[in-house]
Design a protein around this motif. Structure first.
Motif, PDB file in Angstrom:
ATOM      1  N   LEU A  54       0.873  -1.117  -0.024  1.00  0.00           N
ATOM      2  CA  LEU A  54      -0.173  -0.065  -0.091  1.00  0.00           C
ATOM      3  C   LEU A  54       0.972   1.253   0.075  1.00  0.00           C
ATOM      4  O   LEU A  54       0.437   2.250  -0.624  1.00  0.00           O
ATOM      5  N   GLU A  55       2.142   1.352   0.721  1.00  0.00           N
ATOM      6  CA  GLU A  55       2.998   2.435   0.754  1.00  0.00           C
ATOM      7  C   GLU A  55       3.639   2.708  -0.512  1.00  0.00           C
ATOM      8  O   GLU A  55       3.538   3.743  -1.083  1.00  0.00           O
ATOM      9  N   ARG A  58       0.843   4.053  -2.538  1.00  0.00           N
ATOM     10  CA  ARG A  58       0.354   5.461  -2.272  1.00  0.00           C
ATOM     11  C   ARG A  58       1.370   6.341  -3.077  1.00  0.00           C
ATOM     12  O   ARG A  58       1.154   7.539  -3.390  1.00  0.00           O
ATOM     13  N   ASN A  62       0.416   9.121  -5.527  1.00  0.00           N
ATOM     14  CA  ASN A  62       0.830  10.623  -5.267  1.00  0.00           C
ATOM     15  C   ASN A  62       1.472  11.300  -6.179  1.00  0.00           C
ATOM     16  O   ASN A  62       1.434  12.623  -6.607  1.00  0.00           O
ATOM     17  N   LEU A 212      -6.178   6.884  -4.579  1.00  0.00           N
ATOM     18  CA  LEU A 212      -5.289   7.242  -3.502  1.00  0.00           C
ATOM     19  C   LEU A 212      -5.902   7.347  -1.943  1.00  0.00           C
ATOM     20  O   LEU A 212      -5.549   6.923  -1.100  1.00  0.00           O
ATOM     21  N   SER A 213      -7.294   8.114  -2.082  1.00  0.00           N
ATOM     22  CA  SER A 213      -7.786   8.078  -0.991  1.00  0.00           C
ATOM     23  C   SER A 213      -8.341   6.554  -0.330  1.00  0.00           C
ATOM     24  O   SER A 213      -8.203   6.502   0.910  1.00  0.00           O
ATOM     25  N   ALA A 215      -6.402   3.796  -0.925  1.00  0.00           N
ATOM     26  CA  ALA A 215      -5.231   3.318  -0.375  1.00  0.00           C
ATOM     27  C   ALA A 215      -4.840   4.013   0.936  1.00  0.00           C
ATOM     28  O   ALA A 215      -4.350   3.304   1.847  1.00  0.00           O
ATOM     29  N   ASN A 216      -4.887   5.483   1.071  1.00  0.00           N
ATOM     30  CA  ASN A 216      -4.827   5.999   2.359  1.00  0.00           C
ATOM     31  C   ASN A 216      -5.738   5.359   3.416  1.00  0.00           C
ATOM     32  O   ASN A 216      -5.209   4.982   4.501  1.00  0.00           O
ATOM     33  N   PHE A 219      -4.352   1.688   4.354  1.00  0.00           N
ATOM     34  CA  PHE A 219      -3.302   1.769   4.921  1.00  0.00           C
ATOM     35  C   PHE A 219      -3.568   2.130   6.304  1.00  0.00           C
ATOM     36  O   PHE A 219      -2.933   1.466   7.277  1.00  0.00           O
TER      37      PHE A 219
END
Length: 290
Positions: A54-55, A58, A62, A212-213, A215-216, A219
């Motif tokens: 996930l990092e 992200r 990003n 991205l949202s 994934a955040n 995470f």
């Protein structure tokens, strides 16, 4: 003495029962603590791998969102700049056309005025008179009894120059209007193409931002679960440490204690048997029977 031996045997048997109960409790407690530790450790490993994935996702999203935002701004800036230039160019073309048309209007007025004048003058006539001029009279620039028709020769040249100027103004209007039409067409084509590109990038930016949202959120959830599982691992290890004195570090194994206790009880029972035989048969009693 027999009573003491019997009481000791009973205490040892009760001790065996108690130790067996404790052994069952220890085995169960150790197994549960190890199971919790092993399961939570496996979950921590899985969550750690998930968070690493996930990092990376992200970071990638990003970067893509930033690139798309930059591209969107560049297109918007280019559209703004193109619109400003188009407005300036359009105003300049309008000014040129207006000045040329005003010049045409002025030339048309002048040409019409001079053309009418010289055409009318060319038809001028005078009434003949019976008069002979004096021989010594100065030259007037025209013959006696000649009508004034103006500078017809010069007028032709002037009107020709005026027509050339008119042609120049007309060409200016035509070329400027054509340039304006082409510039407007190119501007509209640019707006259409850049607008399409802008719409695609805005849609992609919206989708990437949503990813991205997500994934955040994933995470953060994985991080929270990781903390919870780490607490379980820590708690399980603490339980195992606390169980060590009572269930593991007892000096000898449970099996060794059971075997030694059974030997002790066996010896005590034999001693009790010998005492019973002695009491019943005296010195002639047989020890071997016990």
């Amino acid at each position: 003495i027999k009573v003491l031996i019997q009481e000791l045997i009973e205490r040892l048997q009760q001790q065996a029962t108690n130790e067996a109960t404790q052994k069952g409790w220890c085995d169960k407690s150790l197994a549960m603590a190890k199971q919790k530790r092993d399961y939570a450790t496996k979950e921590v490993s899985s969550l750690n791998s998930q968070m690493a994935t996930l990092e990376a996702l992200r970071a990638k999203l990003n970067m893509e969102v930033k690139d798309l935002a930059k591209a969107i701004k560049e297109i918007q800036d280019a559209q703004t700049e193109a619109t400003k230039l188009r407005e300036d160019e359009k105003a300049e073309h309008a000014s040129v056309v207006q000045e040329a048309k005003e010049g045409l209007d002025a030339l048309d007025t002048v040409i019409d005025l001079l053309d009418k004048f010289y055409k009318t003058a060319s038809k001028a006539e005078v009434t003949l008179i019976q008069q002979t001029p004096q021989k010594d009279a100065p030259d007037a620039g025209f013959d006696t009894a000649e009508a004034y028709r103006g500078a017809q020769g010069d007028a032709t040249g002037i009107l020709g120059m005026l027509q050339v100027m008119k042609s120049d103004f007309t060409r200016t209007v035509t070329e400027t209007e054509a340039a304006e039409k082409l510039a407007e067409k190119e501007y509209q084509t640019f707006l259409t193409e850049s607008g399409k590109s802008l719409a695609e990038k805005e849609q992609a930016n919206t989708e990437k931002s949503r990813q991205l949202s997500d994934a955040n959120s994933s995470f953060d959830e994985a991080s929270s679960s990781m903390q919870a599982q780490m607490q379980i691992v820590t708690g399980a290890i603490k339980e195992l440490i606390e169980l060590q004195p009572a269930c593991v570090n007892t000096g000898m194994t449970y099996e060794e204690r059971v075997a030694n206790r059974e030997e002790e009880i066996k010896a005590l029972n034999k001693a009790l048997c010998i005492l019973d035989a002695y009491a019943q048969y005296g010195p002639d009693s047989s020890v071997d029977s016990c």
